[in-house]
Write a protein that holds these residues in place. Structure first.
Motif, mmCIF file in Angstrom:
data_model
loop_
_atom_site.group_PDB
_atom_site.id
_atom_site.type_symbol
_atom_site.label_atom_id
_atom_site.label_comp_id
_atom_site.label_asym_id
_atom_site.label_seq_id
_atom_site.Cartn_x
_atom_site.Cartn_y
_atom_site.Cartn_z
ATOM 1 N N SER A 199 0.601 -1.193 0.030
ATOM 2 C CA SER A 199 -0.145 -0.395 -0.142
ATOM 3 C C SER A 199 0.506 1.211 -0.411
ATOM 4 N N SER A 200 1.845 1.078 0.430
ATOM 5 C CA SER A 200 2.264 2.263 0.454
ATOM 6 C C SER A 200 3.304 2.754 -0.805
ATOM 7 N N PRO A 201 3.191 2.173 -1.807
ATOM 8 C CA PRO A 201 3.772 3.568 -3.400
ATOM 9 C C PRO A 201 2.872 3.359 -3.859
ATOM 10 N N ILE A 202 1.513 2.704 -3.410
ATOM 11 C CA ILE A 202 -0.021 3.768 -3.784
ATOM 12 C C ILE A 202 -0.225 4.699 -3.436
ATOM 13 N N MET A 203 -0.161 4.938 -1.877
ATOM 14 C CA MET A 203 -0.033 6.105 -1.454
ATOM 15 C C MET A 203 0.709 7.070 -1.920
ATOM 16 N N GLU A 204 1.993 6.856 -1.662
ATOM 17 C CA GLU A 204 3.211 7.806 -2.694
ATOM 18 C C GLU A 204 2.844 8.339 -3.561
ATOM 19 N N ALA A 205 1.948 7.599 -4.264
ATOM 20 C CA ALA A 205 2.535 7.593 -5.867
ATOM 21 C C ALA A 205 0.688 9.442 -5.463
ATOM 22 N N ILE A 206 0.213 8.752 -5.188
ATOM 23 C CA ILE A 206 -1.621 9.300 -5.147
ATOM 24 C C ILE A 206 -0.925 10.729 -4.349
ATOM 25 N N GLY A 207 -0.218 10.365 -3.513
ATOM 26 C CA GLY A 207 -0.684 11.707 -1.912
ATOM 27 C C GLY A 207 0.682 11.855 -2.044
ATOM 28 N N ASN A 208 1.856 12.088 -2.401
ATOM 29 C CA ASN A 208 2.846 12.305 -2.296
ATOM 30 C C ASN A 208 3.355 13.483 -3.403
ATOM 31 N N ALA A 209 4.148 14.056 -3.162
ATOM 32 C CA ALA A 209 4.338 15.789 -3.964
ATOM 33 C C ALA A 209 6.165 15.902 -3.754
ATOM 34 N N LYS A 210 6.696 16.804 -4.547
ATOM 35 C CA LYS A 210 8.047 17.423 -4.293
ATOM 36 C C LYS A 210 7.168 18.411 -3.986
ATOM 37 N N THR A 211 7.787 18.395 -3.018
ATOM 38 C CA THR A 211 8.206 20.533 -2.041
ATOM 39 C C THR A 211 9.396 21.197 -2.171
ATOM 40 N N THR A 212 9.617 21.904 -1.956
ATOM 41 C CA THR A 212 10.942 22.693 -2.017
ATOM 42 C C THR A 212 12.028 22.425 -0.637
ATOM 43 N N ARG A 257 6.014 20.716 -7.321
ATOM 44 C CA ARG A 257 6.117 19.606 -8.134
ATOM 45 C C ARG A 257 4.068 19.219 -7.968
ATOM 46 N N ASN A 258 3.263 18.584 -8.870
ATOM 47 C CA ASN A 258 2.425 17.843 -8.330
ATOM 48 C C ASN A 258 2.078 16.973 -8.168
ATOM 49 N N TYR A 259 1.602 15.787 -7.843
ATOM 50 C CA TYR A 259 1.370 14.446 -6.954
ATOM 51 C C TYR A 259 2.166 13.229 -8.142
ATOM 52 N N HIS A 260 2.694 13.230 -7.815
ATOM 53 C CA HIS A 260 3.993 12.172 -8.584
ATOM 54 C C HIS A 260 2.714 10.655 -9.215
ATOM 55 N N ILE A 261 1.579 10.789 -9.231
ATOM 56 C CA ILE A 261 1.086 10.129 -10.634
ATOM 57 C C ILE A 261 0.817 10.588 -11.214
ATOM 58 N N PHE A 262 1.033 12.134 -11.539
ATOM 59 C CA PHE A 262 0.234 12.559 -12.684
ATOM 60 C C PHE A 262 1.793 12.368 -13.895
ATOM 61 N N TYR A 263 2.817 12.440 -13.044
ATOM 62 C CA TYR A 263 4.338 12.619 -13.561
ATOM 63 C C TYR A 263 4.410 10.742 -13.863
ATOM 64 N N GLN A 264 4.263 10.305 -13.466
ATOM 65 C CA GLN A 264 4.421 8.604 -13.213
ATOM 66 C C GLN A 264 3.370 8.470 -14.883
ATOM 67 N N LEU A 265 2.274 8.837 -14.991
ATOM 68 C CA LEU A 265 1.103 8.350 -16.389
ATOM 69 C C LEU A 265 1.895 8.890 -17.127
ATOM 70 N N CYS A 266 2.587 10.607 -17.275
ATOM 71 C CA CYS A 266 2.890 11.280 -18.595
ATOM 72 C C CYS A 266 3.703 10.603 -19.312
ATOM 73 N N ALA A 267 5.308 9.753 -18.199
ATOM 74 C CA ALA A 267 5.819 9.070 -18.248
ATOM 75 C C ALA A 267 5.786 7.451 -18.875
ATOM 76 N N SER A 268 4.563 7.391 -18.205
ATOM 77 C CA SER A 268 4.190 6.154 -19.426
ATOM 78 C C SER A 268 3.517 6.511 -20.242
ATOM 79 N N ALA A 269 3.093 7.632 -21.281
ATOM 80 C CA ALA A 269 1.802 8.237 -21.839
ATOM 81 C C ALA A 269 2.444 7.015 -23.617
ATOM 82 N N SER A 270 3.547 6.217 -23.728
ATOM 83 C CA SER A 270 3.954 6.048 -24.397
ATOM 84 C C SER A 270 3.629 3.850 -24.559
ATOM 85 N N PHE A 271 3.031 4.417 -23.722
ATOM 86 C CA PHE A 271 2.724 2.521 -24.541
ATOM 87 C C PHE A 271 1.730 1.985 -24.891
ATOM 88 N N PRO A 272 1.188 1.516 -25.584
ATOM 89 C CA PRO A 272 0.092 0.951 -26.194
ATOM 90 C C PRO A 272 -1.038 1.208 -25.308
#
Length: 1814
Positions: A199-212, A257-272
């Motif tokens: 459950s940790s990777p999921i919650m980090e993806a949708i609830g964690n973000a980069k701050t200063t 940054r916004n929440y990690h899940i947005f950037y993870q999905l954009c980085a995988s946008a090339s997947f079929p």
């Protein structure tokens, strides 16, 4: 103590500093109370005048002694204040790199910004089961404390992890959950702990973000409850979240940054699978590019996305739901890019219809494009009477769009959390739980808004709960020790909490303003000024009217009122929600089903058309109430209240995470940032509460050992240590309020321990000065005496030197003249010799040079020849090896091809035979014809019987004549006729025997003829069937293929089932498969069951014969053919007849020997007759028993074949035919049984007649003879006519005897003719076979010749060599097989010869010892002599369970302690030997299987009993050795005696069972080591590191560190109860038990070696994790303990077992603690010394090294860096802790037993009366 005493010269203090917060200084002048200036000296030697004021500048804080710097627990410091805490944390963090420190009940964790190797599984194992104060501070120690208290106190626990962003809260919570998952893993296979961690990777993806401040900042709070069952295994979990930062979805500050899940999905946008999401780079979307930096250094978003998907899958989220989640996330990004265009009037706006992002948004969410386009720019207003549709400005529409995006993301977040909880939910009843709270710490920024307000509000509540808990613990400690205490004044933040949450507080006023239609942030702020200005915790800023200040427990925080109302309302328009409800995607519609309950306050009705501006209607308005719409502040307050109730119901454990710097640099410490967080997280408040009471606590023994140097000698004589400590303290500390005496501890006020340390140091200092004074005086006296003695000596030697120098000058003058003369002469001669020597030398070197040149040339030629020779030899050898390898390869390939071809042919034939049997029809008519032929044969037999009756009549007359002649001779000769009578009687006996065998001979001849006819008819039928099958082959090919495929599949399943069966079932199944392969490999001496019942019982062997040929023939033909073909049995009968002839030959020899014995003893008729009768009786018994056994074996074989035929045969006609033949065979057997009974009757008549000495049979005298004759006649003729009486035909019986003799002669002649014919046929067949073989050999040689001629000459040579090698190899193998066969035959013949000789000897002894006896009326038998005991034990099959139960299940080691070691193993092997002796493979298999299973059950039942495990390890290994020793393998027989070699197994090869027993022995060994380690585990640390083996050495150990009393179990004995003697005694007990049970010394040595490795691993791991034991005294103590253990090894003769080598790391660690650690030479010595330690371990020990007192220096950081640089060249594995679970591979050496099995005695107390010695 007074101020003057405390602030004296050389006292070190802390002064404030603007950069470092606190700075160290030293007082250079004694301070007098009331002086305004304190004279100080800084660390850089610069002076400073520090002004003292009663209010502004109080006296500076005092520094702690150096011995207390770097303590594990901050409460152990003597002076508890802010600079001491800050300095201690800084020293621990920078020098030894310790990131964890205790502060009472709080664990302070400093983020190292580096990967540390301190979280592995070996670290978890090291902390598991340890008390919290025993090991170095660690997050695992807190987790273990919570786990232990949950199990011990039956109370739920909570771990509260707090800290500001970037401090490491999430990582700490993650490691705590990993500890629970490892220690409390689920008991079944549900893998709940893996799901909890997933459950940790999921919650980090949708609830964690980069701050200063942090690259992975948690933007929400979570509380995870991990549920446990009654055995404290994880059964489930539940997660609650708090205050998700929704504003980050639409806005990010710079470099965030916004929440990690947005950037993870954009980085995988090339997947079929994500092509339909229409995503591109994150830079192209507004919601992800506002921070201007979409990347994080060292983070791969695409890889993280894969981990997120894997976590979703592991938690059971379906692929369809995952796709829906990703569509929703992509739609939010597209929604942010929707462009809203403003109209000219500025009050309205519109969206372009061609906007691609809106199209993608509506497509991904499955909503109407037109409706969404309309309601993004319009809103609906509802009044009591009308509904308005109002245009929105561009800004309002943008806000509405952002609110919709936040709302969608918040609902998706809640949905994911809900499904995670469903996945972690369990149906089992939860017994207790441990909660892990990962929540934000106190935050203060330049601009603080609503989120910071809620965060700080939550921290106020947590701080209040923390203060109350700390105060409660202090109070409990004082009450438990029964000391008086006063109420401690601590900071209570309840007024600040009331300011926020009380009635008409900040939250109430905010909710009230949100209800106002036109409420604004400014109006709400003005209300705060008016209502709350009287509170001491509320302030109004001077320069602002839209902000307010709250004085929190940590700091003042100014909040900006802008956005408070909007964020509190969390408004989203109902029209948007209604559109989303109508989505065609079920998941999107489900997300917003409950929106009306907690959504906006707008009505549920919506306009049907967006074009209508005003609509008249009178809907019933909803009554506003509390359930209408809860604000964010209200929801947060409710959830926070629920959290506090949960925490109050549990036992809390606190982890405070500190961020050391803002630059995220590894091991960089910013004091200003650290002290801010220490003030905010409550650590300093804990220190203040502790300091207000009695922070320093020492146990009485520790205080006595530490400060006994301050006592007087008279005080030391008092036995009560408590009284001694009390007297000492009352003498040293005058103020009684500075200390208190508890039940087990002494409590000190702050600073008192430092004062005692100062007195102790002064005592040592004065003692040192006194010692130095005395030593210096002694040194000066020694120096003065040495100087005076030296001066006198110098004077004496000086005067002597002057006189000697003058005399020397005179001698030198005279010597100079002589030297000149000699020198001139020598100079000239030297010149001449030099020239001459030079000439000779030149000549010599010149000649040598030419000679060496010539020699060098010869040498080069010689070396070249040698090289050529070796090269040519190497080439030739390589060529030969290539040729040989090629030949072997070709041979292997050809043989494999032939084998495959033959196997394929055999399979085809097998399938054809089965097919032919299925197609066999019309067999019934043929069988009927055969039956008719058998009837005709029966009629012929009757005719022959009638002819025999006529012959009997003629022979009867001749017998009468002989009788008359006998009577005449008796009357004439009288006594001299005795010999004649004997000869006549022998002739009668012979005729009678021939008569008994004649009927059986006739039946045998008839059966032969019938069998030949049946065989010919069968061959004809097979030819017809074959012809018929060829005609139908084409039509049935498809069905055959289909059936064949099904058969193969069924056969595969059948073979899989066979692997699971035991050997007994496997033998039976293999018999059914017609392979004739029993469960074990048999020797060639075994008897085949095919020869058992031959249908002719009158022809049998005296001993069991060798039937290898018949068995081989049966195997070649197949079981079914062999059973149906009588010819096979005829061949077996051939062997039987040959053995019968051998028996007759031996009988003739026996008769000759009897004649010789008669000549010696004299004519004794009765003695000879008794011997003959005894021999006949014995032989008949043996023949009958042997025949019965063979018959039973054949019946079993027929039964198995019948079962298989009934299973496999699909043709009913073939089955009926087979049953008919089988019935006929049974009828023939019954007839032969009748014949056998007749033979026995005739024999009994002969014996009776001879014992009664009757010369004739008369009906008038002996009516019983008539009846017996009548029964025999009925048996011979098989007639039901009882009127014919054979006894009447020949009254004297001689006719029958004569006829019997004639029949016997005829039978013998016919048997000889048949045997001769068969012999010729066999020879002819052998010749044909030989011709075929020669023809094949000629063809092969022709092929080889052709192949050879086609090769090159060199290849021909290689090929010929290869062929010759192959031929010689084959010849060698053939000869070897022939030798083995001859040896086996020789052994068989010798065995048979011994049996015959033994019987002959028995008969001779019986004939010599038997005296004349009266007439016998019953059959005579001879008793066998009792055989010698052969070391075997016999038991019945039904007693096997009792045997296993007695010897294994119920066996106790003490029951056989006084007998031979490993007695059960010997008894079991003797039983196995007997089963092998009687050739009973089922018995062997059953006994071994039952034994192994019973041992496993006993070990499983006693899995924690060392004695039982050692006992069965010894017996299992001994049984294994016995199976090897008596296996017959020459490799194991080298040490056997001749008698032991005779006891070897004869029939079975138990190699497979030896492997099973070897595996079982390894399992038992591992269990034994595990049990021993479990017993020794609690003893190792106490015995090796804590016990006082060297008296008074531990007295200098700095004890008194505050142990966590909550982690101690007072009901159990602590680890201090174990000493080194107890550990060595336990090792001795283990070794003694193993020796008593007879365990091999090599195995016992390996056990001790493994235990010493465990001692080394546990000791070293604890040493690496405990700062208090890393000292010089511990090193000395440890080295002494190791030497004691080495002495024990030498005493037990185990020093060669390798155990000492396993202790090498601990030995080097002890030496490392004792060596000097200052100079570079010391560093080099340490590097060369510590070769068994890794670099991490060496550095860790040096960092943990603790001086015992202030006179000893710490290890400097530069010295440690020097060590690290020197050890960089090592290629050590990066390992800190030793693997405690490592197990060395065990080796079981073969150790044969010298015990003779025949001498073994079985005690009566074992109750093994059912075993019989053989």
């Amino acid at each position: 103590m007074s101020v003057n005493e405390l602030y004296s010269k050389y006292t070190r203090v802390w002064i404030p500093d603007p950069e470092d917060v606190w700075r160290a200084a030293e007082i250079i002048k004694d301070y007098k109370e009331g002086e305004p200036i304190l004279h100080l000296k800084l660390e850089d030697e610069s002076p400073l005048e520090y002004r003292i004021g009663p209010k502004d500048n109080p006296l500076p804080f005092l520094r702690n002694p150096d011995i207390l710097v770097g303590e594990n627990d901050l409460t152990a410091l003597s002076y508890l204040h802010e600079p001491a805490v800050l300095h201690n944390l800084k020293v621990r963090f920078l020098e030894p790199n310790h990131i964890y420190t205790y502060c009472g009940i709080v664990l302070v964790a400093i983020n190292p910004y580096d990967q540390l190797q301190i979280y592995g599984e070996e670290v978890i194992n090291a902390y598991s089961g340890q008390n919290m104060g025993d090991m170095d501070p660690h997050i695992f120690a807190v987790a273990e404390e919570a786990y232990k208290q949950m199990a011990r106190d039956e109370r739920n626990q909570s771990i509260i992890v707090s800290g500001e962003s970037g401090a490491g809260k999430t990582v700490s919570a993650k490691y705590a959950m990993r500890f629970f998952a490892t220690v409390g893993g689920s008991a079944n296979d549900t893998n709940v702990e893996e799901k909890v961690l997933a459950s940790s990777p999921i919650m980090e993806a949708i609830g964690n973000a980069k701050t200063t401040r942090n690259d992975n900042s948690s933007r929400f709070g979570k509380y995870i409850q991990i549920g446990f069952d009654r055995r404290y295994h994880i059964i489930g979990a539940n997660m609650r979240t708090y205050l998700l930062e929704k504003s980050r979805v639409v806005f990010q500050a710079e470099d965030e940054r916004n929440y990690h899940i947005f950037y993870q999905l954009c980085a995988s946008a090339s997947f079929p699978e994500f092509k339909d999401l229409a995503l591109t780079s994150a830079e192209d979307f507004i919601f992800t590019s506002q921070g201007e930096n979409i990347f994080i250094e060292g983070v791969n978003d695409a890889e993280d996305f894969k981990k997120t998907k894997e976590a979703f899958t592991l938690l059971g989220v379906k692929e369809s739901n995952q796709s829906s989640i990703f569509r929703i996330i992509a739609s939010i990004l597209h929604l942010g890019n929707v462009e809203i265009c403003s109209e000219r009037d500025g009050d309205s706006c519109h969206i372009s219809r061609n906007d691609p992002h809106l199209t993608h948004f509506c497509r991904l969410l499955g909503v109407e494009l037109e409706q969404m386009e309309h309601w993004l720019c319009h809103r609906k207003l509802v009044t009591t009477s009308e509904t308005y549709v109002k245009n929105m400005s561009r800004k309002q529409a943008a806000n509405a769009r952002d609110a919709l995006a936040k709302h969608i993301y918040a609902h998706m977040f809640d949905w994911i959390v809900e499904h995670v909880n469903k996945s972690l939910h369990t149906s089992s009843k939860q017994h207790s739980f441990i909660g892990v709270l990962d929540i934000y710490g106190f935050e203060t920024f330049e601009i603080n808004s609503f989120e910071q307000f809620c965060i700080n509000y939550a921290n106020e509540k947590l701080q209040q709960q923390f203060n109350q808990h700390v105060f409660k613990l202090e109070q409990e400690e004082y009450m438990k020790e029964q000391i008086p205490w006063t109420l401690i004044d601590f900071y209570d933040n309840q007024p600040c909490i009331d300011l926020i949450e009380a009635k008409l507080g900040i939250l109430d006023l905010l909710d009230e303003e949100c209800k106002v239609p036109k409420g604004t942030d400014q109006n709400w702020c003005q209300k705060l000024y008016d209502r709350l200005s009287s509170s001491v915790h509320f302030q109004k800023p001077r320069m602002s009217n839209i902000s307010f200040i709250i004085i929190h427990f940590a700091d003042k925080v100014e909040y900006q009122c802008d956005g408070f109302l909007e964020k509190n309302r969390d408004t989203v328009y109902e029209e948007h929600i209604n559109i989303l409800k109508a989505s065609k995607f079920q998941l999107v519609a489900d997300l917003f089903q409950d929106t009306n309950k907690d959504g906006s306050s707008s009505t549920s009705s919506s306009s049907k058309s967006s074009r209508i501006n005003v609509r008249s209607a009178k809907p019933t308005p909803k009554v506003p109430n509390k359930e209408h719409r809860k604000t964010v502040g209200h929801q947060f307050r409710s959830s926070l209240q629920l959290l506090m109730e949960t925490l109050n119901a549990t036992t809390p454990h606190y982890v405070r995470c500190i961020k050391p710097n803002d630059e995220k640099e590894a091991f960089s410490f910013d004091s200003r940032r650290a002290v801010q967080q220490l003030r905010a997280c409550g650590v300093l408040e804990t220190i203040r509460i502790s300091a207000a009471g009695y922070p320093s606590r020492w146990t009485y023994p520790d205080f006595f050992n530490r400060y006994r140097v301050l006592m007087k000698k008279s005080d030391m004589t008092v036995g009560d240590k408590k009284l001694v400590c009390r007297n000492l303290l009352e003498t040293l500390v005058k103020d009684p309020d500075k200390f208190q005496f508890g039940k087990t501890k002494i409590f000190f006020r702050a600073g008192q321990v430092a004062y005692l340390e100062k007195l102790r140091a002064d005592k040592f200092r004065s003692a040192c000065i006194k010692i130095q004074k005395t030593v210096r005086r002694w040194l000066q006296m020694v120096r003065y005496k040495k100087i005076r003695k030296s001066a006198i000596t110098l004077q004496r030697f000086g005067r002597g030197y002057m006189a000697r120098r003058y005399a020397e000058r005179l001698r030198l003058t005279r010597a100079a003249v002589i030297c000149q003369k000699q020198y001139r002469m020598v100079r000239e001669r030297t010149a001449y010799l030099r020239v001459r020597q030079a000439v000779v030398t030149i000549q010599a070197f010149t000649r040598g040079m030419f000679t060496r040149r010539i020699f060098q040339e010869f040498l080069l030629h010689h070396k070249a020849m040698i090289i050529q020779k070796h090269v040519r030899g190497w080439l030739t050898r390589r060529k030969f090896k290539v040729a040989r390898n090629a030949a072997i390869t070709i041979q292997c390939a050809y043989r494999r091809m032939r084998a495959k071809r033959e196997l394929k042919q055999l399979k085809i034939e097998a399938r054809s035979a089965q097919h032919l049997k299925k197609l066999n029809t019309g067999m019934e008519n043929k069988i009927v014809q055969l039956q008719r032929k058998m009837d005709d044969q029966t009629k012929d037999l009757k005719t022959q019987n009638e002819q025999l009756v006529v012959a009997k009549a003629s022979l009867g007359s001749e017998v009468n004549k002989l009788q008359k002649e006998l009577e005449t001779m008796r009357s004439r000769q009288g006594d001299g006729s005795h010999r004649k009578l004997k000869s006549i009687k022998e002739n009668a006996l012979l005729l009678n025997g021939h008569h008994a065998l004649s009927d059986v001979s006739i039946a045998f001849i008839n059966a032969l003829r019938e069998n030949s006819l049946l065989k010919s008819e069968k061959e004809k039928m097979n030819q017809r069937i074959l012809h018929h099958s060829k005609n139908q082959e084409s039509s049935a090919s498809q069905s055959v293929g289909r059936v064949q495929a099904e058969l193969d599949e069924e056969r595969q399943r059948y073979q899989n089932l066979l692997r699971e069966f035991s050997r007994l079932e496997q033998r039976y199944d293999n018999l059914q498969e017609a392979k004739f392969q029993p469960g074990h490999r048999r020797n060639n001496s075994n008897q085949s069951s095919l020869e058992s019942d031959s249908n002719y019982p009158s022809i049998s062997t005296s001993e069991v014969g060798d039937t290898d040929d018949a068995i081989q023939l049966v195997e070649e033909m197949g079981v079914e053919k062999a059973a149906m073909d009588i010819g096979v049995f005829m061949k077996l009968q051939k062997r039987v007849r040959e053995l019968e002839q051998e028996r007759k030959r031996l009988q003739v020899n026996l008769e000759k020997m009897e004649d010789q014995s008669k000549r010696k003893v004299g004519p004794c008729l009765s003695l000879q007759e008794n011997a003959d009768l005894a021999y006949n009786s014995l032989k008949r018994q043996e023949l009958e028993s042997e025949n019965k056994k063979l018959k039973n074996d054949l019946n079993e074989l027929r039964k198995a074949i019948a079962d298989r035929a009934s299973k496999n045969s699909s043709s009913n006609e073939l089955q009926d035919g087979y049953n008919l033949l089988l019935g006929q065979l049974k009828a023939a057997n019954e007839e032969l049984d009748v014949r056998k009974e007749e033979v026995l009757i005739l024999r009994s008549q002969i014996v009776t007649a001879e014992t009664n000495n009757l010369p004739e049979w008369t009906n008038s005298k002996k009516p019983i003879d008539k009846e017996e004759a009548l029964r025999s006649y009925h048996g011979l003729c098989e007639s039901k006519n009882k009127a014919s009486d054979w006894g009447y035909l020949n009254e004297d019986g001689e006719l029958g005897l004569a006829y019997q003799g004639l029949k016997q002669v005829a039978r013998l002649l016919e048997a000889q003719l048949q045997s001769q014919a068969r012999k010729h046929e066999d020879e002819l067949e052998a010749f044909h076979t030989q011709i075929e073989l020669l023809r094949d050999d000629i063809e092969k040689k022709q092929e080889m010749l052709n192949h050879t001629m086609s090769l090159s000459p060199e290849a021909q040579v290689e090929y010929s060599i290869q062929q010759e090698i192959t031929r010689l190899t084959n010849d060698n193998l053939d000869l070897k097989e022939l030798v083995e066969k001859l040896e086996k035959n020789e052994r068989k013949l010798k065995k048979q010869l011994r049996i015959y000789m033994k019987k002959v000897q028995e008969l001779e002894a019986a004939s010599q010892s038997t005296t004349a006896k009266p007439e016998m009326t019953r059959q005579v038998t001879v008793q066998r002599r009792e055989k010698d005991f052969e070391g075997m034990l016999e038991y019945y099959k039904e007693d096997e369970a009792l045997l296993v139960k007695t010897l294994i299940t119920d066996m106790k080691p003490h029951a056989v302690s006084a007998t031979v070691p490993c007695l059960p193993a010997y008894i079991l092997f003797m039983c196995i030997r007997h089963a092998d002796y009687i050739n009973d493979d089922q018995k062997v298999h059953s006994l071994l299987t039952s034994t192994i299973n019973a041992i496993k059950k006993v070990l499983k039942k006693n899995n924690d009993d060392f004695e039982m495990t050692s006992f069965w390890l010894a017996n299992t290994s001994r049984l294994l050795h016995c199976l090897k020793q008596y296996s017959g393998d020459e490799a194991f027989m080298t040490q056997n005696t001749a008698k032991q070699n005779e006891h070897c197994l004869k029939n079975f090869d138990l190699a497979e069972y030896r492997q099973v027993l070897s595996d079982l022995s390894i399992q038992i060994y591992q269990q034994l080591v595990k049990v021993a380690e479990h017993v020794m585990q609690p003893m190792i640390v106490s015995a090796m590191l804590e016990s006082e083996s060297i008296p008074s050495l531990a007295g200098v150990k700095p004890m008194g560190y505050r142990n966590r009393s909550s982690s101690m179990d007072k009901d159990e004995e602590g680890p201090g109860s174990y000493t080194l003697e107890a550990l060595i005694r336990q090792l001795g007990q283990f070794h003694g038990v193993m020796g008593e049970h007879g365990l091999d010394p090599e195995i016992a040595g390996q056990v001790i070696r493994q235990l010493f490795y465990s001692i080394n691993a546990v000791t070293l791991n604890n040493l690496l994790l405990r700062k208090d034991v890393c000292s010089w005294s511990t090193g000395m103590q440890l080295r002494y303990n190791i030497s004691q253990m080495e002495e024990w090894l030498r005493g037990k003769n185990l020093h060669q077992s390798g155990a000492v080598i396993n202790m090498e790391p601990v030995i080097q660690a002890a030496q490392l603690l004792q060596v000097k650690k200052k100079t570079s030479q010391d560093a080099e010595a340490i590097c060369s010394l510590c070769t068994a330690l890794t670099m991490q371990q060496i550095v860790k020990i040096l960092n943990l090294y603790t001086p015992l007192n202030e006179f000893e220096e710490r290890v400097t950081v530069s010295f440690i860096r020097n060590i690290q640089n020197r050890l960089q060249e090592r290629n050590d594995v990066p390992m800190l802790l030793v693997d405690t679970k490592h197990t060395f591979p065990v080796l079981f050496p073969y150790t044969p037993s010298a015990l003779s099995l025949e001498t073994l005695h079985i005690p009566a107390n074992l109750s093994l009366h059912f075993l019989t010695r053989v």
